[in-house]
Design an enzyme around this catalytic site. Sequence first.
Site, mmCIF file in Angstrom:
data_model
loop_
_atom_site.group_PDB
_atom_site.id
_atom_site.type_symbol
_atom_site.label_atom_id
_atom_site.label_comp_id
_atom_site.label_asym_id
_atom_site.label_seq_id
_atom_site.Cartn_x
_atom_site.Cartn_y
_atom_site.Cartn_z
ATOM 1 N NE ARG A 131 -60.899 3.554 9.201
ATOM 2 C CZ ARG A 131 -60.384 2.338 9.301
ATOM 3 N NH1 ARG A 131 -59.450 2.107 10.194
ATOM 4 N NH2 ARG A 131 -60.774 1.358 8.522
ATOM 5 C CE LYS A 143 -75.983 -10.215 6.948
ATOM 6 N NZ LYS A 143 -76.093 -9.245 8.039
ATOM 7 C CB THR A 145 -75.235 -14.725 8.453
ATOM 8 O OG1 THR A 145 -74.382 -13.918 9.237
ATOM 9 C CG2 THR A 145 -74.741 -16.153 8.469
HETATM 10 P P1 ATR Z 1 -69.930 -4.160 7.526
HETATM 11 O O1 ATR Z 1 -70.671 -4.799 6.402
HETATM 12 O O2 ATR Z 1 -69.797 -4.994 8.757
HETATM 13 O O3 ATR Z 1 -70.400 -2.786 7.837
HETATM 14 P P2 ATR Z 1 -67.771 -3.270 5.863
HETATM 15 O O4 ATR Z 1 -68.737 -2.976 4.789
HETATM 16 O O5 ATR Z 1 -66.523 -3.974 5.540
HETATM 17 O O6 ATR Z 1 -68.430 -4.098 7.028
HETATM 18 O O7 ATR Z 1 -67.437 -1.890 6.579
HETATM 19 C C1 ATR Z 1 -66.597 -1.826 7.661
HETATM 20 C C2 ATR Z 1 -66.719 -0.437 8.270
HETATM 21 O O8 ATR Z 1 -65.932 -0.420 9.472
HETATM 22 C C3 ATR Z 1 -66.199 0.680 7.396
HETATM 23 O O9 ATR Z 1 -67.007 1.812 7.575
HETATM 24 C C4 ATR Z 1 -64.782 0.923 7.954
HETATM 25 O O10 ATR Z 1 -64.320 2.244 7.819
HETATM 26 P P3 ATR Z 1 -63.561 2.752 6.475
HETATM 27 O O11 ATR Z 1 -64.589 2.755 5.397
HETATM 28 O O12 ATR Z 1 -63.132 4.129 6.840
HETATM 29 O O13 ATR Z 1 -62.447 1.782 6.266
HETATM 30 C C5 ATR Z 1 -65.020 0.667 9.420
HETATM 31 N N1 ATR Z 1 -63.814 0.334 10.173
HETATM 32 C C6 ATR Z 1 -63.134 -0.838 10.201
HETATM 33 N N2 ATR Z 1 -62.109 -0.778 11.071
HETATM 34 C C7 ATR Z 1 -62.141 0.464 11.626
HETATM 35 C C8 ATR Z 1 -61.363 1.146 12.613
HETATM 36 N N3 ATR Z 1 -60.317 0.563 13.207
HETATM 37 N N4 ATR Z 1 -61.701 2.413 12.923
HETATM 38 C C9 ATR Z 1 -62.755 3.026 12.330
HETATM 39 N N5 ATR Z 1 -63.532 2.431 11.403
HETATM 40 C C10 ATR Z 1 -63.230 1.180 11.054
#
Ligand code: ATR
Length: 272
Positions: free
Chosen positions: A152, A66, A62
């Site tokens: 985004r 990963k 986790t």
């Molecule tokens: P995980 O492995 O949990 O998917 P990550 O790889 O860090 O985590 O990705 C986080 C995702 O959440 C991304 O797609 C991010 O969007 P951006 O790539 O546009 O930054 C999204 N995310 C995080 N906070 C957000 C918010 N407030 N609104 C919309 N998308 C968000």
Amino acid sequence: MSDRYAVIGRPINHTKSPLIHGLFAQASHQQLAYGAIEGTLDGFEAQVLQFREGGGLGMNITAPFKLRAFELADRRSERAQLARAANALKFEDGRIVAENFDGIGLLRDIEENFGEPLRNRRVLMLGAGGAVRGALLPFLQAGPRELVIANRDMAKALALRNELDHPRLRISRYEELQGQAFDIVVNATSASLTGELPPLPGAVLGEARLAYELAYGKGLTPFLDLAREQGVARLADGVGMLVEQAAEAFAWWRGVRPGTRAVIDQLTIPLE
Ligand code: ATR
């Protein structure tokens, strides 16, 4: 001595994996020991190897390890490759094999537990990070009419699209969702972890049958709250996904797929 398994992460104190695998073992009359290991940032790989040396047969991985687990492996499944992440390892014949059951766990929860097959449905996934990467292959294999990924940062979504060019996969900006309708909407962003809401336009959730929040134990997040406001009939958090991915790993390691319903019920925290 029992066969040994463990979950490793940082922090690890809130993990439900030992409980889940303990219940699976009990229900399927298997003898095994399943522990939890607090990973260290400079020693993760050594900890995995040490666990294997000590007779360990498999591990769950986790956050935040990963990707490192994926890189450490000698062999990787296709879905782990697309996710670029491993959530389960198996030690066999002197090799480390990497798998990623997060996406299939989510899919099974939606299809089997919520009774909402993806076939011919319009599915929207928010985000383009690791969670979405893990879900893409199993979701596309389930035959949706369309799978739309909204993020985004469009560069990240485009990169995904370039890796997996599939006729049913479409990427979108949030504002382009205006006026569109979906049957199933999954929030796979990390927005809920900070109490934020992805920038969804208008009443885009209005026709959805199911709104699914990946975060487990966070209650009625802003996303689920919005879904309820827009009249979505069924709201889900990630408890079913958590249990289903564990069942996949258990089956991979032990050759027996345990039932999940009773375990999901035991772990469910009412949303309100
Ligand atoms: P995980 O492995 O949990 O998917 P990550 O790889 O860090 O985590 O990705 C986080 C995702 O959440 C991304 O797609 C991010 O969007 P951006 O790539 O546009 O930054 C999204 N995310 C995080 N906070 C957000 C918010 N407030 N609104 C919309 N998308 C968000």
